[in-house]
Design a protein around this motif. Structure first.
Motif, PDB file in Angstrom:
ATOM      1  N   GLU A 164       6.549   5.056   3.790  1.00 13.39           N
ATOM      2  CA  GLU A 164       7.213   5.007   5.096  1.00 13.39           C
ATOM      3  C   GLU A 164       8.444   4.096   5.034  1.00 13.39           C
ATOM      4  OE1 GLU A 164       7.124   6.859   8.644  1.00 13.39           O
ATOM      5  OE2 GLU A 164       5.585   7.062   7.061  1.00 13.39           O
ATOM      6  N   GLU A 196       0.858   4.113   1.444  1.00 13.45           N
ATOM      7  CA  GLU A 196       1.265   4.713   2.719  1.00 13.45           C
ATOM      8  C   GLU A 196       2.396   3.931   3.375  1.00 13.45           C
ATOM      9  OE1 GLU A 196      -2.651   5.123   4.659  1.00 13.45           O
ATOM     10  OE2 GLU A 196      -1.739   6.932   5.543  1.00 13.45           O
ATOM     11  N   LEU A 197       2.250   2.603   3.368  1.00 19.28           N
ATOM     12  CA  LEU A 197       3.282   1.748   3.975  1.00 19.28           C
ATOM     13  C   LEU A 197       4.575   1.823   3.176  1.00 19.28           C
ATOM     14  CD1 LEU A 197       1.205  -1.467   4.847  1.00 19.28           C
ATOM     15  CD2 LEU A 197       1.986   0.318   6.424  1.00 19.28           C
ATOM     16  N   GLU A 246       0.834  -1.197   0.000  1.00 18.73           N
ATOM     17  CA  GLU A 246       0.000   0.000   0.000  1.00 18.73           C
ATOM     18  C   GLU A 246       0.869   1.246   0.000  1.00 18.73           C
ATOM     19  OE1 GLU A 246      -3.099   0.041   3.073  1.00 18.73           O
ATOM     20  OE2 GLU A 246      -3.298  -2.079   2.516  1.00 18.73           O
ATOM     21  N   ASP A 284       4.326  -1.667   9.356  1.00 16.78           N
ATOM     22  CA  ASP A 284       2.969  -2.184   9.251  1.00 16.78           C
ATOM     23  C   ASP A 284       1.954  -1.096   9.621  1.00 16.78           C
ATOM     24  OD1 ASP A 284       3.244  -1.993  11.973  1.00 16.78           O
ATOM     25  OD2 ASP A 284       3.533  -4.148  12.291  1.00 16.78           O
ATOM     26  N   TYR A 285       0.712  -1.498   9.816  1.00 16.81           N
ATOM     27  CA  TYR A 285      -0.324  -0.490  10.068  1.00 16.81           C
ATOM     28  C   TYR A 285      -0.119   0.246  11.384  1.00 16.81           C
ATOM     29  CZ  TYR A 285      -2.381  -2.561   5.975  1.00 16.81           C
ATOM     30  OH  TYR A 285      -2.565  -2.992   4.702  1.00 16.81           O
ATOM     31  N   GLU A 286       0.448  -0.470  12.365  1.00 13.19           N
ATOM     32  CA  GLU A 286       0.744   0.192  13.647  1.00 13.19           C
ATOM     33  C   GLU A 286       1.717   1.347  13.459  1.00 13.19           C
ATOM     34  OE1 GLU A 286       1.030  -3.542  16.379  1.00 13.19           O
ATOM     35  OE2 GLU A 286       1.614  -1.808  17.600  1.00 13.19           O
ATOM     36  N   THR A 287       2.658   1.161  12.500  1.00 16.31           N
ATOM     37  CA  THR A 287       3.643   2.211  12.230  1.00 16.31           C
ATOM     38  C   THR A 287       2.939   3.531  11.927  1.00 16.31           C
ATOM     39  OG1 THR A 287       4.996   0.493  11.194  1.00 16.31           O
ATOM     40  CG2 THR A 287       5.692   2.780  10.858  1.00 16.31           C
ATOM     41  N   LEU A 288       1.893   3.423  11.112  1.00 17.84           N
ATOM     42  CA  LEU A 288       1.175   4.634  10.706  1.00 17.84           C
ATOM     43  C   LEU A 288       0.499   5.286  11.906  1.00 17.84           C
ATOM     44  CD1 LEU A 288      -0.420   3.293   7.395  1.00 17.84           C
ATOM     45  CD2 LEU A 288       1.776   4.472   7.713  1.00 17.84           C
ATOM     46  N   GLU A 289       0.126   4.465  12.912  1.00 20.19           N
ATOM     47  CA  GLU A 289      -0.546   5.011  14.091  1.00 20.19           C
ATOM     48  C   GLU A 289       0.421   5.555  15.138  1.00 20.19           C
ATOM     49  OE1 GLU A 289      -3.174   1.963  15.555  1.00 20.19           O
ATOM     50  OE2 GLU A 289      -4.100   1.830  13.549  1.00 20.19           O
TER      51      GLU A 289
END
Lengths: 578, 578
Positions: free
Chosen positions: B492, B488-489, B486, B533-538
């Motif tokens: 990053e 966004e990932l 994705e 991963d998705y946690e990174t974005l948070e």
């Protein structure tokens, strides 16, 4: 008149940069060894180059053998195309480049003449042996590769590689897989290459065993743009294109972008690597005012190149010499290696949209053929399939078709065979990638760097010579001196030496007057010298002396390391130190 | 049964460690190329070695040519002493090492037999061609150097160096001056060497073109101690001395100090480099349990060595193989090169106290000779000086001395000549330094490192193979993955990749499942993988996964760089991360 080359060779031998190889046994021209300082300089130049190609451009590095078997060079074209025209004096037995001997008597490039023609020119102009004035023998072709044999007996013929590039090309399939089967990708190799020059007379400029840094960029044939072109497009290039050479015009100073727009450089990617290479050479420390980009004339281009620009540097004694060549080798190499080896050396290129391929096929109708022709039915069916479908279709439209078997003919009608159109979806095709090659000669860059960095001035009472190498390129980073040979000073100096030597290339020297010790370091280009004196024992401060200005500053010992770090990383200027 | 060598060659070819050279054109045994991962591994091993020899021991590095002219090898002894006994099958024309073919039929080392004797053994034991069973031809000597020619025509005979060492020896005078004329000093050279093996059958273990890392330590003949011996004296060595080999005894595990005290190793300096080399190999990552030090039997010692210890490593398929040799070459090399070249290759050794040399001299007394012999006086004086002073002195004590001129004799009395004793002060003498040589083969160390680091285990559901290289030796330091493809990932992950890539060797991979990506990195020994991963974005945290344990830890992005630095410099353990 001063001769820079002579000066530099004198320093090189005396201080340990460059030595003639196996000199005690009578050295051979074209062979040179690097002493401790030369080796460090070599490494620093290589590191800089690798930083650009590997770290910045993301290229991968390989290391292939220097001995390669004969078929490699049959394929590459070096066995037939890498030859010089030679003639031997009948009296003194010296050998000469025959084409060089007639240069002044001809208008065209001597490369374009046959051996027979050169022989005639020699006779017509009564060209004699330049050594003894004797008569010259017949002109013959001499291959410039060093030959050897693998294994005993007659063995297997092999050659020392004349360029590192071939070691990359023959590994294309492995490299393509390593890059997960996608284009473009870049591969570099640095290392030795060999050319058995006939009688090299240019000292370290023309070596028989030399070192290259080569990059091979594998691209799609029609994609000769470069994604980062905008990063170099404003770089000014001093170009010397074919037209200007032939019409005796000067250089064109032009931005990289305009050079492509005006079609002076044939592709964006070639222009990109010209500008990129200029940056590397500048960063190594060459005087960019003495660098030009000269396009190869068609007759001097290597057998594999479709376009080539040499990066040339100006020398005092030898004029303009080639430092690097940026070539578009097209698909020459991969195609030739594929032909010779029978291996496929292609990349798979997906079409933007899958293509549908239409095909007519012949389908014998066994339900009719079987009962009618009995045991002959199979033979007839096989024979039918071998026919041209379009032709049968046309003939059947006019009723029937006469099929010839080995000993008879059979009439076939439209019930016995179907001619059908099928479509097949094709996702892409196998293509030979094109190769863009920036190829650098390290030894010449090293020599030219020495020449461009060589300075003489007056400092204090005396004349001195020094190299103003960039600090990160200089073979030695720092020198540490105790002012006098006293135990206390020596202990302090050794401590500082040990500390700095972990990170920098440092020499420790306690012999001779401090002035002489400075001169010794000046001569080899050491950017900073640190002296420990009696004040050090009192207030823990030392002096840092700058090579170029000869000026000294006092720095507290506890700030020495960070000050040195700042000077080497250009965070601080020496003159701004307190 | 699993064959580690086969496994490793499979991984090597598939993943880009080692490839057979010019394979598409039919590779030749003994020639291998290094792909991108192999090249990085090679560089890391070399860097480690250089760190010990150059940074820690303060040796200087040189780079000499690989082609050297014939006189170099006449002097070094390689032209006459570097040969194998060979025989060719009369039927299939394959060549074999004749001494190897008779090994099982003899008690002594085959090296010690003449060609004629080997031929007899072949006949007596009816030894046949191992390939086709045919009759074997005569036994002859084959030189293991690759031969070539410099220049056109017959040119000048030259050879590819069989060891890098010769390029150091021939430059002794330059190096001695570079070291400001004092002993001891050490010089290293790393690079290619060549041995034209007859029919190498051991894959990457026996290469015809290979790479060495050699150090040559020039010492005073009688000073074979080492100033830093105390730093290694406790190092335990697993020795296999001559006696234990001959008497079929096992190894001796002994401290370096005791090995010298008991005279098992002949000198402190040899012992020092044995222990020093063990440390390097351990630091590179070899399994020290599979390393031994085997003393060369007198009959297998090279022609130049007075004592030699091989460092051997244990392999799965090939048993014990030589990785390095620590030799005392004595003054063999410098003496031979001096003899052959006529150059002096000595060091000046000052006596502790200047020596007074007494000498008798003949001084004709011209005041008496002149008037007496007139024009013949000068001839008589010259002739007198050629005599033995002691003899004249003795005869004059018994009255007079008869001097023979060309056509007459003259009687000389004690007034006409003075015999005097003079003393001359001599500060020192010219000596040939001795050479201690630690010589390493890089290619074998690399292979053995792969073998010793190769592990298989079960992780999660599946079987995996991995290399547990030390982080600083592993070809790739880090891998950075976005969990999914994705945007966004990916953005990053690319940011983190760019940041870490400035300092580390990093790969970025977004293709395939995360499990597959871990396996890809495991297989090549990448010590840590970082996943975004998705946690990174948070919460700006990423996972670090350790190769060996397969475990993951969550680290805040702002602490990622320092955590990585700590892991690579061993300041932190992975298991201690929160």
């Amino acid at each position: 008149m001063s001769d820079t080359y002579k000066d530099l060779m004198d320093i090189s031998k005396r201080r340990g940069f460059i030595w003639p190889s196996f000199e005690i046994h009578g050295s051979a021209s074209g062979f040179y060894d690097y002493g401790p300082l030369g080796k460090k300089l070599l490494d620093n130049i290589k590191e800089k180059w690798k930083n650009y190609y590997i770290q910045k451009e993301g290229f991968e590095e390989v290391k292939s053998t220097t001995i390669m078997s004969k078929p490699v060079f049959e394929a590459s074209g070096h066995l037939s195309g890498f030859e010089d025209a030679l003639t031997q004096c009948k009296e003194c037995n010296n050998s000469f480049r025959a084409d060089h001997l007639i240069e002044e008597h001809i208008e065209v490039e001597p490369d374009s003449l046959s051996n027979k023609k050169i022989e005639q020119k020699i006779e017509n102009h009564n060209v004699r042996c330049p050594e003894c004035g004797g008569t010259l023998g017949e002109v013959y072709s001499f291959n410039l590769m060093f030959k050897t044999n693998i294994g005993p007996g007659k063995g297997r013929a092999a050659y020392l590689r004349p360029e590192t590039a071939q070691g990359i090309f023959v590994n294309f399939n492995y490299l393509y897989k390593y890059n997960r089967k996608s284009l473009p990708f870049g591969v570099v190799q640095t290392g030795r290459a060999y050319r058995n020059e006939i009688s090299p007379r240019k000292g370290v400029i023309r070596m028989r065993e030399f070192q290259q840094m080569e990059a091979e960029v594998f691209v799609e044939p029609n994609e000769k743009n470069h994604p980062n072109f905008s990063k170099v497009e404003k770089e000014e290039l001093r170009l010397f294109p074919i037209k200007n050479q032939k019409e005796d015009k000067g250089y064109i100073n032009i931005s990289t972008k305009k050079a492509v727009e005006k079609n002076i450089i044939g592709s964006e990617i070639l222009a990109y690597y010209l500008a990129f290479s200029k940056r590397i050479l500048k960063d190594i420390g060459l005087n960019i005012q003495k660098i030009r980009f000269r396009q190869h004339l068609p007759e001097e281009r290597a057998h594999y190149a479709s376009d080539c620009w040499d990066i040339e540097g100006e020398t005092d004694r030898f004029g303009w010499i080639e430092l690097a060549g940026i070539s578009d080798r097209g698909d020459y190499d991969l195609k030739k290696h594929a032909e010779k080896s029978g291996e496929s050396l292609t990349a798979f290129k997906e079409f933007e949209e899958p293509k549908k391929l239409e095909k007519w096929v012949i389908e014998p109708n066994m339900d009719v053929l079987g009962p009618k022709h009995k045991q002959k039915a199979d033979i007839i069916a096989e024979k039918l399939k071998e026919q041209d479908p379009q032709k049968i279709k046309k003939e059947l439209e006019n009723n029937s078709f006469i099929l010839e078997l080995d000993e008879e003919t059979v009439e076939i009608n439209s019930e016995e065979v179907n001619i059908q159109k099928t479509t097949k979806t094709i996702k892409g095709e196998n293509i030979f990638p094109h190769i863009i090659e920036p190829s650098f000669g390290i030894d010449r860059i090293l020599y030219l760097l020495m020449e461009h960095s060589y300075k003489k001035d007056k400092l204090g009472e005396g004349q001195r010579s020094y190299f103003n190498f960039k600090p990160e390129i200089s073979p030695i980073d720092l020198a540490v001196f105790p002012l006098m040979k006293e135990e206390e000073l020596k202990l302090e100096a050794e401590k500082i030496y040990e500390e700095l030597n972990k990170e920098y290339e440092v020499v420790y020297d306690e012999n001779g007057s401090i002035g002489k010790r400075y001169r010794r370091q000046d001569e080899i280009g050491t950017p900073y010298c640190i002296t420990i004196d009696y004040e050090t024992l009192e207030d823990d401060s030392v002096t840092i002396r700058q090579l170029t200005s000869g000026k000294q500053k006092r720095v507290e010992y506890k700030e020495l390391k960070s000050t040195i770090n700042d000077l080497f990383s250009n965070k601080k200027n020496f003159k701004d130190l307190k």
